[in-house]
Every structure is written in C-alpha cells, then in structure tokens.
Design an enzyme around this catalytic site. Structure first.
Site, PDB file in Angstrom:
ATOM      1  N   GLU A  29       0.824  -1.207   0.000  1.00 19.16           N
ATOM      2  CA  GLU A  29       0.000   0.000   0.000  1.00 19.16           C
ATOM      3  C   GLU A  29       0.862   1.263   0.000  1.00 19.16           C
ATOM      4  O   GLU A  29       0.529   2.255  -0.644  1.00 19.16           O
ATOM      5  CB  GLU A  29      -0.923   0.006   1.216  1.00 19.16           C
ATOM      6  N   THR A  76      -7.321   8.503  -6.100  1.00 19.71           N
ATOM      7  CA  THR A  76      -7.343   8.639  -4.648  1.00 19.71           C
ATOM      8  C   THR A  76      -6.758   9.978  -4.221  1.00 19.71           C
ATOM      9  O   THR A  76      -7.243  10.606  -3.269  1.00 19.71           O
ATOM     10  CB  THR A  76      -6.553   7.486  -3.993  1.00 19.71           C
TER      11      THR A  76
END
Length: 321
Positions: A132, A185
């Site tokens: 991530e 995002t």
C-alpha cells in the site's frame, strides 16, 4: 517447499471506511479478488514472470506491490531465497475496492506459505501494508487487514499497529456498484478538509460506536442508523455521478445503508439477506441505465475468511492463470 512446488493464494476485494469509519474500518468481500502464484526459484531475489488480467503493470519487483511485499518479508527474515511470482488481477484498478491491497495480501500469504509460514496471518498485515505504501504513498491497513483476516476489521492505531478483527457477528451481504469512471485517490483525498467542527466529530464518533455496537449486538436496525458519514461523504460524493440517487434507491429497495467504498467511485450497500442484496443491485443499476456511464456490479456475502490458499502443486513453467 522445494523448487518444483508452487502455491496460489486468493485475496478478496474490500470496502474501507464503511461510512463513519474513515481510515480505521473495513470489511472483506467474497469477490472480486486477485490471485498470486509463488514458488522458490534458483534465480537470486524476487522475479515477476507473468501478469494477467491487466495491462501496464510493471514486472520490476521494486515497482510492483507484490514484489515489494515479498522483498520486505525476505529482508525481515534475513533470507536471500529466490522467489518467483505471478499475478492474476481479477478486480478493477482505481475502483475503491482495494485493488492494490488484494494484490499485496495475496502476495504476502503466498510467499509466507512458500517460506514455511514463519508469520501468522495477522503479522502479514504489516508486510502487505508495504504494498500500500508503494501504491499510494501511505502504509494504511484498512484494506489489507480485512483482505487478509476476513470479516470486519478495526484499525485502532498505527503507533504501534493495533488491528482488531471483529469477524462477522451476523449475516450481511454487500452490493457494490462500480461506475467505470476515473477517480484518483489523490484527488479524493485532496478535497477533504484537514479540520472538522466538534459537533460533526461527535456525531461521527457516535455513528462509529453505534456501528460497532450494532455488529456485536446483532442489531440490524442500529447498523442501519449508524451507516452515516457526517464528514467526508458530503465532500467526496460530488465526484461520483448520480451518487445521491443511487444511495437513495438502494435504501428504498431495502438496504440497511451504504456509502462510498474507499475513496470511490464504487458505491456499496449492506443488506441482511442475499435476496435483499439482489433487489438492491437492480435498483442501483437502474439509476445508471441510460446515463452513458458503464458499470460493474457485484453481490457478495461478507465472509468470515479473507485470503486463502487455493492451490499447491507441482510447478509448471507456463503457470496458466
């Protein structure tokens, strides 16, 4: 394992934030998901020999999340073992369903199996978080933790990491509608205010506590009352066409509640039965019909198990995915 054996791990998509649990709550889905194949190899270090289901992902293990996760695990153990990896993307990228998290979780689990399981599944959260970090610049756990552990997972804190698996205390089904638009995002985060009014914060904390209590008390009505985002959804929803109409249609069709999945653009709704979740799916799809925006929809039970081993066998060089 010897160099003629491989493992194949499957890790599911996830819904993060869950309305009132921004950055601290997530739950797993049954599908869609990603698969990672892994085996020991004679070649030193990490190699990625095949990627299917998506174009333009790097084969460089330093640039692909599955390679980053595997290397971090080897570094921690002080090993120079060669590991060969292959990735099969079974879910859309940039959908708000934890695409990079599913790849990272599957890689962590597969590599752990190849190495003889030196880490528990909960310990693998730390390594999947490195994927991530590579994907988004932030080593967050609200997607990788439920993808690995299944059910609902609360990330209580990061310093130190404190991940609390809640399981699935009652039957819940999730309907996901993914409008196929690009929503980065970085954009979704950039519009968020860095400070919130105390009154809104109190309401948000009450909703999160109510959702936790609803799950543990098996109270569907309390869950429905608590699935409300006081702070972030009003700002982010303007980036998702027809969001308000889709959410309203889902609730009218019987959903307990719903909201934005992760940073979007996917929209989720929770229901108490598969029949209800299917009805919600039809209602959500009807809103986008004729809009000119293509959609994908998924209906999934919220599962007790997250990542899992789906194959272990003699290695075949082509590794057909």
């Amino acid at each position: 394992m010897n160099e003629n054996e491989f493992v194949k791990a499957y890790a599911p998509a996830t819904v993060a934030n869950v309305c009132c649990g921004f950055d601290v709550l997530g739950f797993a889905l049954d599908q869609p998901g990603d698969e990672v194949w892994a085996r020991k190899s004679e070649t030193h270090g990490i190699t990625i020999s095949d990627i299917k289901g998506i174009e333009n992902l790097s084969f460089d293990p330093k640039e692909n999340v599955i390679g980053v996760v595997a290397q971090k695990m080897l570094d921690t153990l002080g090993l120079s073992t060669g590991i060969e990896l292959q990735l099969h993307k079974g879910m859309p990228v940039g959908s708000g369903l934890g695409s990079s998290a599913a790849s990272s979780a599957a890689a962590a689990f597969a590599v752990n199996q190849v190495l003889g399981s030196p880490f528990t599944v909960q310990e693998l959260v730390t390594y999947a978080m490195e994927g991530e970090r590579k994907a988004s610049g932030s080593a967050h756990a609200d997607n990788v933790a439920p993808s690995l552990l299944g059910g609902f997972v609360l990330v209580r804190d990061y310093e130190p990491l404190d991940v609390v698996p809640l399981g699935v205390p009652l039957e819940l089904y999730c309907t996901i509608l993914y409008p196929q638009i690009e929503l980065k995002t970085s954009l979704s985060r950039s519009i968020l205010k860095q400070e919130i009014p105390l009154k809104k914060g109190i309401r948000q904390w009450g909703n999160l506590a109510g959702l936790m209590a609803g799950l543990l008390k098996k109270d569907y009505d309390l869950i429905g009352r608590s699935l409300h985002d006081e702070i972030f959804e009003p700002e982010r929803s303007v980036l998702i066409p027809l969001f308000k109409q889709v959410k309203a249609a889902a609730i009218k069709a019987g959903a307990l509640g719903g909201g934005i999945s992760g940073s979007g653009p996917s929209i989720f709704a929770l229901s108490a039965s598969m029949q209800q979740a299917q009805a919600v799916k039809e209602a959500m799809e009807a809103i986008y019909a004729g809009s000119g925006i293509e959609t994908k929809t998924y209906v999934s039970q919220v599962p007790e198990q997250g990542v899992r081993l789906v194959a272990q066998s003699t290695f075949q060089p082509a590794l057909p995915l």
